[in-house]
Scaffold this motif. Structure first.
Motif, PDB file in Angstrom:
ATOM      1  N   UNK A 170       0.858  -1.182   0.000  1.00  0.00           N
ATOM      2  CA  UNK A 170       0.000   0.000   0.000  1.00  0.00           C
ATOM      3  C   UNK A 170       0.895   1.232   0.000  1.00  0.00           C
ATOM      4  N   UNK A 171       0.838   1.988  -1.096  1.00  0.00           N
ATOM      5  CA  UNK A 171       1.730   3.129  -1.244  1.00  0.00           C
ATOM      6  C   UNK A 171       1.137   4.398  -0.643  1.00  0.00           C
ATOM      7  N   UNK A 172       2.018   5.346  -0.379  1.00  0.00           N
ATOM      8  CA  UNK A 172       1.615   6.659   0.134  1.00  0.00           C
ATOM      9  C   UNK A 172       1.215   7.526  -1.053  1.00  0.00           C
ATOM     10  N   UNK A 173       0.067   8.177  -0.926  1.00  0.00           N
ATOM     11  CA  UNK A 173      -0.387   9.074  -1.982  1.00  0.00           C
ATOM     12  C   UNK A 173      -0.544   8.367  -3.311  1.00  0.00           C
ATOM     13  N   UNK A 174      -0.062   8.987  -4.370  1.00  0.00           N
ATOM     14  CA  UNK A 174      -0.192   8.394  -5.697  1.00  0.00           C
ATOM     15  C   UNK A 174       1.125   7.789  -6.195  1.00  0.00           C
ATOM     16  N   UNK A 175       2.009   7.453  -5.255  1.00  0.00           N
ATOM     17  CA  UNK A 175       3.281   6.832  -5.614  1.00  0.00           C
ATOM     18  C   UNK A 175       3.021   5.483  -6.275  1.00  0.00           C
ATOM     19  N   UNK A 176       3.719   5.204  -7.366  1.00  0.00           N
ATOM     20  CA  UNK A 176       3.600   3.927  -8.068  1.00  0.00           C
ATOM     21  C   UNK A 176       4.882   3.148  -7.833  1.00  0.00           C
ATOM     22  N   UNK A 177       4.747   2.009  -7.173  1.00  0.00           N
ATOM     23  CA  UNK A 177       5.905   1.180  -6.856  1.00  0.00           C
ATOM     24  C   UNK A 177       6.324   0.410  -8.105  1.00  0.00           C
ATOM     25  N   UNK A 178       7.633   0.316  -8.342  1.00  0.00           N
ATOM     26  CA  UNK A 178       8.129  -0.363  -9.535  1.00  0.00           C
ATOM     27  C   UNK A 178       8.260  -1.865  -9.298  1.00  0.00           C
ATOM     28  N   UNK A 179       8.327  -2.607 -10.379  1.00  0.00           N
ATOM     29  CA  UNK A 179       8.510  -4.057 -10.305  1.00  0.00           C
ATOM     30  C   UNK A 179       9.825  -4.406  -9.598  1.00  0.00           C
ATOM     31  N   UNK A 180      10.883  -3.644  -9.873  1.00  0.00           N
ATOM     32  CA  UNK A 180      12.177  -3.889  -9.230  1.00  0.00           C
ATOM     33  C   UNK A 180      12.100  -3.647  -7.723  1.00  0.00           C
ATOM     34  N   UNK A 181      11.369  -2.620  -7.300  1.00  0.00           N
ATOM     35  CA  UNK A 181      11.201  -2.364  -5.863  1.00  0.00           C
ATOM     36  C   UNK A 181      10.435  -3.500  -5.205  1.00  0.00           C
ATOM     37  N   UNK A 182       9.403  -3.988  -5.881  1.00  0.00           N
ATOM     38  CA  UNK A 182       8.612  -5.096  -5.347  1.00  0.00           C
ATOM     39  C   UNK A 182       9.481  -6.341  -5.190  1.00  0.00           C
ATOM     40  N   UNK A 183      10.256  -6.676  -6.213  1.00  0.00           N
ATOM     41  CA  UNK A 183      11.130  -7.851  -6.154  1.00  0.00           C
ATOM     42  C   UNK A 183      12.132  -7.735  -5.002  1.00  0.00           C
ATOM     43  N   UNK A 184      12.719  -6.550  -4.829  1.00  0.00           N
ATOM     44  CA  UNK A 184      13.696  -6.350  -3.759  1.00  0.00           C
ATOM     45  C   UNK A 184      13.031  -6.478  -2.388  1.00  0.00           C
ATOM     46  N   UNK A 185      11.842  -5.919  -2.222  1.00  0.00           N
ATOM     47  CA  UNK A 185      11.134  -6.010  -0.943  1.00  0.00           C
ATOM     48  C   UNK A 185      10.754  -7.453  -0.628  1.00  0.00           C
ATOM     49  N   UNK A 186      10.326  -8.200  -1.632  1.00  0.00           N
ATOM     50  CA  UNK A 186       9.949  -9.603  -1.415  1.00  0.00           C
ATOM     51  C   UNK A 186      11.161 -10.429  -1.016  1.00  0.00           C
TER      52      UNK A 186
END
Length: 92
Positions: free
Chosen positions: A52-68
């Protein structure tokens, strides 16, 4: 962290609401985990993570992979897998 545990459905869910990987771009991260019976016997571990992002921030696929990859879900899964592979009779 807030969470819920359901012994009857072999599941647990929880949300990280502050600290850790949230930074200033994520409001929270929610995790859902469940063990279900496999058709061939044994069990299957199912896991989902919602960001769940803050405001209208769009999380990238690379950020998602790193967080996972850094999440405790992956860390715990890898530890369990390593233990079971080293101790094949542990679940008999």
């Amino acid at each position: 962290m807030i969470g819920r545990h359901d012994e009857n459905n072999l599941s647990c869910s929880y949300s990280l609401i502050e600290g850790g990987p949230l930074g200033d771009k994520l409001e929270k991260i929610s995790y859902e985990n469940q063990f279900v019976a496999a058709a061939s016997g044994g069990s299957v571990y199912k896991s989902s993570i919602k960001f769940y992002t803050v405001g209208d921030y769009v999380i990238t696929e690379d950020e998602i992979k790193a967080l996972i990859q850094r999440s405790e879900v992956v860390v715990v899964y890898k530890a369990i897998e390593a233990y079971l592979l080293a101790n094949t009779d542990a679940c008999n």
